[in-house]
Design a protein around this motif. Structure first.
Motif, PDB file in Angstrom:
ATOM      1  N   UNK A 108       6.559   2.070   3.062  1.00 36.20           N
ATOM      2  CA  UNK A 108       5.151   2.252   2.675  1.00 36.20           C
ATOM      3  C   UNK A 108       4.814   3.663   2.247  1.00 36.20           C
ATOM      4  N   UNK A 109       5.439   4.659   2.901  1.00 36.09           N
ATOM      5  CA  UNK A 109       5.147   6.034   2.533  1.00 36.09           C
ATOM      6  C   UNK A 109       5.606   6.355   1.124  1.00 36.09           C
ATOM      7  N   UNK A 110       6.832   5.961   0.790  1.00 37.23           N
ATOM      8  CA  UNK A 110       7.342   6.200  -0.557  1.00 37.23           C
ATOM      9  C   UNK A 110       6.521   5.440  -1.588  1.00 37.23           C
ATOM     10  N   UNK A 111       6.131   4.211  -1.243  1.00 40.02           N
ATOM     11  CA  UNK A 111       5.318   3.431  -2.172  1.00 40.02           C
ATOM     12  C   UNK A 111       4.016   4.168  -2.481  1.00 40.02           C
ATOM     13  N   UNK A 112       3.371   4.686  -1.446  1.00 36.81           N
ATOM     14  CA  UNK A 112       2.097   5.377  -1.645  1.00 36.81           C
ATOM     15  C   UNK A 112       2.270   6.609  -2.529  1.00 36.81           C
ATOM     16  N   UNK A 113       3.312   7.395  -2.257  1.00 33.74           N
ATOM     17  CA  UNK A 113       3.503   8.606  -3.050  1.00 33.74           C
ATOM     18  C   UNK A 113       3.897   8.260  -4.487  1.00 33.74           C
ATOM     19  N   UNK A 114       4.730   7.253  -4.643  1.00 30.91           N
ATOM     20  CA  UNK A 114       5.156   6.847  -5.984  1.00 30.91           C
ATOM     21  C   UNK A 114       4.000   6.339  -6.832  1.00 30.91           C
TER      22      UNK A 114
END
Length: 203
Positions: A108-114
């Motif tokens: 979820x963290x990578x998704x948000x930043x991406x």
């Protein structure tokens, strides 16, 4: 974030290995943070037990490091769907969308930043286009095989991706809503937006 013990100095000639360690650490930290703003070069240096100057030898600034980390994370995502197949283009499309959506839930963290960070306005994130292009290509193959109504494949793929991204984002930001199974939602999008027959999905 748990402190790490100092790492041994890399032997001469292993600068590329240190660069990989820096990027890997940044990817992990971005996934934990879910935001690129709190990430600092010093924090990444502490994570792998090196001096901040060692990080600056490989990356000019924080934005460049974040960009490279996101590009690596996205590459890994693309690799995870490269070997997804199916009995026909519809099955392949369904499997790929499921993998992409599940990856977002697992990271979820990578998704948000991406997808939700301001870096999208400050940097060229065109490396993300590969997923869009691949989705258009598979939708077109579904149409060419007569498995879904013929239409503008790019527009249909865009609608599908927008629906899936919206669903993933809402699930991450509003987890307490009474969400149905993710696979069921994806199937409904395939039926309503792409024109897949419910019978083709075993429904």
């Amino acid at each position: 974030m748990k402190p790490t013990t100092p790492r041994d100095r890399n032997p001469r000639g292993q600068g590329e290995r240190l660069r990989e360690q820096i990027v890997d650490a940044a990817v992990r930290m971005l996934d934990e943070l879910g935001d690129d703003q709190p990430l600092s070069m010093r924090a990444v240096a502490r994570e792998i037990g090196v001096a901040a100057t060692s990080v600056y030898l490989h990356f000019a600034d924080r934005d460049q490091l974040v960009y490279v980390a996101l590009k690596q994370a996205h590459h890994d995502l693309v690799e995870s769907v490269q070997h997804v197949g199916g009995a026909d283009p519809v099955a392949e499309l369904r499997a790929r969308i499921r993998v992409l959506a599940r990856w977002s839930g697992e990271h979820p963290g990578l998704y948000k930043v991406l997808n939700e960070s301001s870096l999208n306005q400050r940097a060229d994130m065109s490396f993300k286009l590969v997923v869009r292009e691949q989705t258009v290509e598979i939708v077109q193959r579904c149409m060419d095989a007569g498995l879904v109504p013929r239409d503008d494949a790019a527009a249909v793929a865009f609608d599908l991706r927008a629906a899936v991204h919206g669903t993933v984002s809402m699930r991450l930001n509003e987890p307490d809503l009474p969400w149905p199974p993710l696979d069921d939602q994806i199937d409904r999008y395939l039926v309503k937006l792409v024109g897949v027959s419910p019978a083709a999905l075993g429904r």
